[in-house]
Design a protein around this motif. Structure first.
Motif, PDB file in Angstrom:
ATOM      1  N   THR A 142       0.853  -1.190   0.000  1.00 25.75           N
ATOM      2  CA  THR A 142       0.000   0.000   0.000  1.00 25.75           C
ATOM      3  C   THR A 142       0.885   1.236   0.000  1.00 25.75           C
ATOM      4  OG1 THR A 142      -0.136   0.019   2.423  1.00 25.75           O
ATOM      5  CG2 THR A 142      -1.860  -1.187   1.225  1.00 25.75           C
ATOM      6  N   ASP A 143       0.297   2.366  -0.312  1.00 30.07           N
ATOM      7  CA  ASP A 143       1.049   3.617  -0.444  1.00 30.07           C
ATOM      8  C   ASP A 143       0.862   4.488   0.800  1.00 30.07           C
ATOM      9  OD1 ASP A 143       2.305   5.922  -1.183  1.00 30.07           O
ATOM     10  OD2 ASP A 143       0.964   6.398  -2.864  1.00 30.07           O
ATOM     11  N   PRO A 144       1.888   4.613   1.646  1.00 24.71           N
ATOM     12  CA  PRO A 144       1.749   5.438   2.854  1.00 24.71           C
ATOM     13  C   PRO A 144       1.400   6.890   2.550  1.00 24.71           C
ATOM     14  CG  PRO A 144       3.738   4.104   2.947  1.00 24.71           C
ATOM     15  CD  PRO A 144       3.216   4.001   1.552  1.00 24.71           C
ATOM     16  N   ASP A 145       1.873   7.403   1.417  1.00 22.76           N
ATOM     17  CA  ASP A 145       1.614   8.796   1.069  1.00 22.76           C
ATOM     18  C   ASP A 145       0.190   9.014   0.558  1.00 22.76           C
ATOM     19  OD1 ASP A 145       4.208   9.588   1.747  1.00 22.76           O
ATOM     20  OD2 ASP A 145       4.972   9.021  -0.220  1.00 22.76           O
ATOM     21  N   ASN A 146      -0.511   7.918   0.316  1.00 17.79           N
ATOM     22  CA  ASN A 146      -1.893   8.000  -0.165  1.00 17.79           C
ATOM     23  C   ASN A 146      -2.834   7.296   0.797  1.00 17.79           C
ATOM     24  OD1 ASN A 146      -4.033   8.593  -1.934  1.00 17.79           O
ATOM     25  ND2 ASN A 146      -3.784   6.638  -3.007  1.00 17.79           N
ATOM     26  N   GLY A 147      -2.580   7.476   2.089  1.00 17.69           N
ATOM     27  CA  GLY A 147      -3.463   6.905   3.093  1.00 17.69           C
ATOM     28  C   GLY A 147      -3.427   5.400   3.171  1.00 17.69           C
ATOM     29  N   PHE A 148      -2.312   4.800   2.746  1.00 16.50           N
ATOM     30  CA  PHE A 148      -2.129   3.346   2.759  1.00 16.50           C
ATOM     31  C   PHE A 148      -3.183   2.646   1.906  1.00 16.50           C
ATOM     32  CE2 PHE A 148      -0.011   4.800   6.616  1.00 16.50           C
ATOM     33  CZ  PHE A 148       1.179   4.095   6.574  1.00 16.50           C
ATOM     34  N   MET A 149      -3.439   3.190   0.738  1.00 17.59           N
ATOM     35  CA  MET A 149      -4.365   2.568  -0.196  1.00 17.59           C
ATOM     36  C   MET A 149      -3.632   1.519  -1.038  1.00 17.59           C
ATOM     37  SD  MET A 149      -7.323   3.924   0.407  1.00 17.59           S
ATOM     38  CE  MET A 149      -6.838   4.079   2.141  1.00 17.59           C
ATOM     39  N   PRO A 150      -4.269   0.375  -1.317  1.00 23.11           N
ATOM     40  CA  PRO A 150      -3.633  -0.654  -2.157  1.00 23.11           C
ATOM     41  C   PRO A 150      -3.573  -0.218  -3.613  1.00 23.11           C
ATOM     42  CG  PRO A 150      -5.887  -1.261  -1.656  1.00 23.11           C
ATOM     43  CD  PRO A 150      -5.607  -0.018  -0.857  1.00 23.11           C
ATOM     44  N   GLU A 151      -2.571  -0.727  -4.299  1.00 21.01           N
ATOM     45  CA  GLU A 151      -2.397  -0.402  -5.705  1.00 21.01           C
ATOM     46  C   GLU A 151      -2.132  -1.668  -6.513  1.00 21.01           C
ATOM     47  OE1 GLU A 151       0.825   2.382  -5.707  1.00 21.01           O
ATOM     48  OE2 GLU A 151      -0.465   4.094  -5.242  1.00 21.01           O
ATOM     49  N   ASP A 152      -2.641  -1.705  -7.736  1.00 19.72           N
ATOM     50  CA  ASP A 152      -2.357  -2.795  -8.667  1.00 19.72           C
ATOM     51  C   ASP A 152      -2.669  -4.169  -8.081  1.00 19.72           C
ATOM     52  OD1 ASP A 152      -1.357  -0.882 -10.479  1.00 19.72           O
ATOM     53  OD2 ASP A 152       0.600  -0.932  -9.506  1.00 19.72           O
ATOM     54  N   VAL A 153      -3.850  -4.292  -7.469  1.00 19.57           N
ATOM     55  CA  VAL A 153      -4.232  -5.546  -6.831  1.00 19.57           C
ATOM     56  C   VAL A 153      -4.237  -6.690  -7.836  1.00 19.57           C
ATOM     57  CG1 VAL A 153      -6.046  -6.720  -5.525  1.00 19.57           C
ATOM     58  CG2 VAL A 153      -5.618  -4.284  -5.146  1.00 19.57           C
TER      59      VAL A 153
END
Length: 379
Positions: A142-153
């Protein structure tokens, strides 16, 4: 002599830290504990009164394994109204805590060598439940800079994938998944014929955001298993009362495990659950307002000390980057041994948490201020 499945699992880091803190307290140390995810509020009186009345009215015998009809009906109505799920009481299984529901789901859905998708960092007990079922966890960054949102699941899906675990608001990050993020996850689940376990235990402890249930999205009704409970929103951790909402075929599997293991949730506690959902909700609002105040005090203090921490949108955890001072494990050990402040190292929640610590601000404002002073003294 331990079984092979036990060797696949590690002890709970949050419980381990709490036990160390308790041991130090017994030795005379004044430990400020930020480790456990437990509201420090008392259960609202009207909930206690309802359970007490039920007890004295004779609700001390076995309950139906799926839960008392009154509670299952009330839960279904709540899910229809608040979460926009098209369900009835026949979709509801009442469990001794949401953790038991999650365990039963993993044991029902996963076979040996199957895979479960976890978003890194994730709550400490998902991975052990997956391993106990004989399956393997696949960690999606996940992206800490984007609120820990998952990417490219989608890149992490394989022929062995069976389930995606969604936890919003999230423990340990406090991240809240918006509708767009959930839609992306739903699309992956639909395209690959996967189940989604949606852990919504923190849904009412949310600040500047809106909670969305992934099960309410188009195409997700028959593949979403929603888990919730009473521990966090109603300060009922010791009551051990949760529930799962699942499609009929999944529910049958859950009930098999449930009836042969825990039998049922505590009978009179379930009447307290009815009162929690149907009674005055102002105690919940008051608790959330207090958590918001504590969050702001903690974050202001951490950032002033040079500890980077994004503002959590839900739950009652701050996931703080301590990489300037060492790894999360090193900093947590220093804080406990030198400042008598107990936090959980981020590595307990996944590989990406190694530079973080989780701080539970489910403690008083005065103790938060004192803890910040202690932390400053050792940095």
């Amino acid at each position: 002599m331990a079984s092979t499945r036990l060797k696949r699992m590690e002890e709970s880091a949050t419980i381990r830290i709490a036990n160390i803190a308790n041991r130090l307290n017994k030795q005379g140390a004044d430990v400020i504990s930020f480790s456990l995810g437990e509201p420090d509020f008392d259960t609202p009186k009207h909930i206690c009164d309802a359970a007490s009345k039920a007890m004295f009215d004779g609700a001390t015998h076995y309950a139906p394994s799926m839960g008392i009809p009154e509670l299952r009906k009330t839960i279904a109505e709540k899910l229809c109204t608040e979460n926009r799920l098209d369900v009835t009481e026949d979709n509801i299984l009442v469990t001794p805590g949401a953790k038991q529901a999650i365990f039963e789901i993993m044991m029902s859905v996963l076979d040996d060598n199957d895979e479960a998708i976890l978003f890194d960092p994730a709550w400490v007990s998902y991975d052990p439940c997956v391993k106990f079922a004989g399956a393997n966890s696949v960690w999606v960054p996940t992206d800490p800079d984007n609120g820990f949102m998952p990417e490219d699941v989608s890149e992490y899906i394989t022929p062995k994938t069976r389930i995606i675990v969604v936890n919003s608001p999230c423990n340990p990050t406090g991240g809240v998944y918006d509708r767009d993020v959930l839609k992306q996850i739903a699309d992956v689940a639909i395209d690959n014929d996967l189940f989604v376990l949606s852990d919504e235990i923190y849904e009412k402890i949310i600040y500047e955001r809106e909670h969305v249930s992934i099960g309410s999205m188009d195409g997700m009704e028959e593949r979403t298993i929603t888990v919730n409970g009473f521990s966090k929103a109603y300060a009922m951790t010791g009551w051990r009362l949760g529930y799962a909402c699942a499609p009929p075929e999944i529910l049958k599997g859950l009930l098999k495990i449930h009836s042969h293991s825990v039998s049922s949730a505590t009978t009179f506690a379930q009447y307290g659950g009815v009162a929690a959902l149907t009674g005055d909700q102002e105690p919940v609002s008051e608790m959330v307002r207090e958590f918001r105040t504590r969050r702001d005090i903690l974050l202001d203090g951490l950032n002033s000390l040079g500890i980077r921490c994004k503002k959590p949108d839900g739950a009652f955890y701050a996931f703080a980057d301590v990489s300037d001072y060492g790894t999360g494990d090193e900093v947590a050990e220093e804080m406990l041994s030198k400042a008598h402040v107990a936090v959980t190292p981020g590595s307990a929640f996944g590989e990406s948490g190694k530079d973080f610590i989780r701080i539970s601000y489910a403690t008083s404002q005065s103790r938060i201020h004192e803890a910040l002073e202690r932390i400053e003294s050792i940095l």
